[in-house]
Write a protein that holds these residues in place. Structure first.
Motif, short mmCIF file in Angstrom:
data_model
loop_
_atom_site.label_atom_id
_atom_site.label_comp_id
_atom_site.label_asym_id
_atom_site.label_seq_id
_atom_site.Cartn_x
_atom_site.Cartn_y
_atom_site.Cartn_z
N MET A 299 0.83 -1.19 0.00
CA MET A 299 0.00 0.00 0.00
C MET A 299 0.87 1.26 0.00
O MET A 299 0.53 2.23 -0.66
N GLU A 300 1.98 1.20 0.72
CA GLU A 300 2.89 2.35 0.79
C GLU A 300 3.39 2.72 -0.61
O GLU A 300 3.50 3.91 -0.95
N LEU A 301 3.68 1.71 -1.42
CA LEU A 301 4.14 1.97 -2.79
C LEU A 301 3.07 2.68 -3.62
O LEU A 301 3.36 3.63 -4.36
N ILE A 302 1.82 2.27 -3.48
CA ILE A 302 0.73 2.90 -4.22
C ILE A 302 0.55 4.35 -3.79
O ILE A 302 0.32 5.23 -4.62
N VAL A 303 0.67 4.61 -2.51
CA VAL A 303 0.57 5.98 -1.99
C VAL A 303 1.71 6.83 -2.55
O VAL A 303 1.49 7.96 -3.00
N THR A 304 2.91 6.29 -2.52
CA THR A 304 4.07 7.02 -3.06
C THR A 304 3.89 7.30 -4.54
O THR A 304 4.15 8.42 -5.00
N LEU A 305 3.44 6.31 -5.29
CA LEU A 305 3.18 6.53 -6.72
C LEU A 305 2.11 7.58 -6.95
O LEU A 305 2.21 8.40 -7.86
N SER A 306 1.10 7.60 -6.10
CA SER A 306 0.04 8.61 -6.21
C SER A 306 0.61 10.01 -6.00
O SER A 306 0.26 10.96 -6.72
N LYS A 307 1.50 10.15 -5.03
CA LYS A 307 2.13 11.45 -4.76
C LYS A 307 2.95 11.90 -5.97
O LYS A 307 2.90 13.07 -6.37
N VAL A 308 3.70 10.98 -6.53
CA VAL A 308 4.54 11.30 -7.69
C VAL A 308 3.68 11.65 -8.90
O VAL A 308 3.97 12.61 -9.62
N ILE A 309 2.61 10.91 -9.12
CA ILE A 309 1.71 11.18 -10.24
C ILE A 309 1.11 12.58 -10.11
O ILE A 309 1.06 13.34 -11.09
N ILE A 310 0.66 12.93 -8.91
CA ILE A 310 0.10 14.27 -8.71
C ILE A 310 1.15 15.33 -9.00
O ILE A 310 0.89 16.29 -9.73
N ALA A 311 2.33 15.16 -8.43
CA ALA A 311 3.38 16.18 -8.60
C ALA A 311 3.78 16.34 -10.07
O ALA A 311 3.89 17.47 -10.56
N ILE A 312 3.99 15.24 -10.76
CA ILE A 312 4.37 15.32 -12.17
C ILE A 312 3.26 15.96 -12.99
O ILE A 312 3.52 16.80 -13.86
N SER A 313 2.02 15.59 -12.71
CA SER A 313 0.89 16.17 -13.43
C SER A 313 0.81 17.68 -13.25
O SER A 313 0.59 18.42 -14.20
N ILE A 314 0.99 18.12 -12.02
CA ILE A 314 0.92 19.55 -11.73
C ILE A 314 2.04 20.30 -12.46
O ILE A 314 1.81 21.35 -13.07
N VAL A 315 3.24 19.76 -12.42
CA VAL A 315 4.36 20.41 -13.11
C VAL A 315 4.11 20.47 -14.61
O VAL A 315 4.32 21.52 -15.25
N ILE A 316 3.65 19.38 -15.20
CA ILE A 316 3.39 19.37 -16.64
C ILE A 316 2.35 20.43 -17.01
O ILE A 316 2.53 21.21 -17.94
#
Length: 115
Positions: free
Chosen positions: A1-18
């Protein structure tokens, strides 16, 4: 579950930057379409970038995650209202809807809903 949460954080951050850095012209056009002021657009952009930074930082300092995730979710709810206001097709709602779900998932995880 920790990995999914971390991936979610990265997806949000990359999306916002793009969206807020590399697709700035599109953001300007959308905010003009919504009838929102430049100051509002700049405040929203700075807030999203700051919250994304906090979400990435929370990978190493988990105590930072819940509040930025909830604030990001609030901004995504506001985005949904803006899309409804101008009667955008549903496909234009999907990116902010996906980020809303991911933000709520992160907050729920850090508040212990999945333990």
């Amino acid at each position: 579950m920790e990995l999914i949460v971390t991936l979610s954080k990265v997806i949000i951050a990359i999306s916002i930057v793009i969206v807020w850095v590399f697709r700035w012209d599109n953001i300007v056009k959308e905010f003009n379409e919504y009838g929102l002021a430049d100051l509002t657009r700049n405040f929203v952009g700075a807030s999203k970038i700051a919250l994304s930074t906090l979400l990435i930082t929370s990978i190493w300092y988990p105590g930072l995650a819940a509040i930025p995730a909830l604030l990001m979710a609030f901004l995504m709810i506001c985005a949904q209202f803006a899309h409804f206001k101008v009667k955008n097709p549903f496909v234009k709602h999907l990116p902010s809807l996906a980020l809303l779900v991911l933000s709520l998932f992160i907050a729920a995880y850090h508040y212990g809903f999945f333990n």
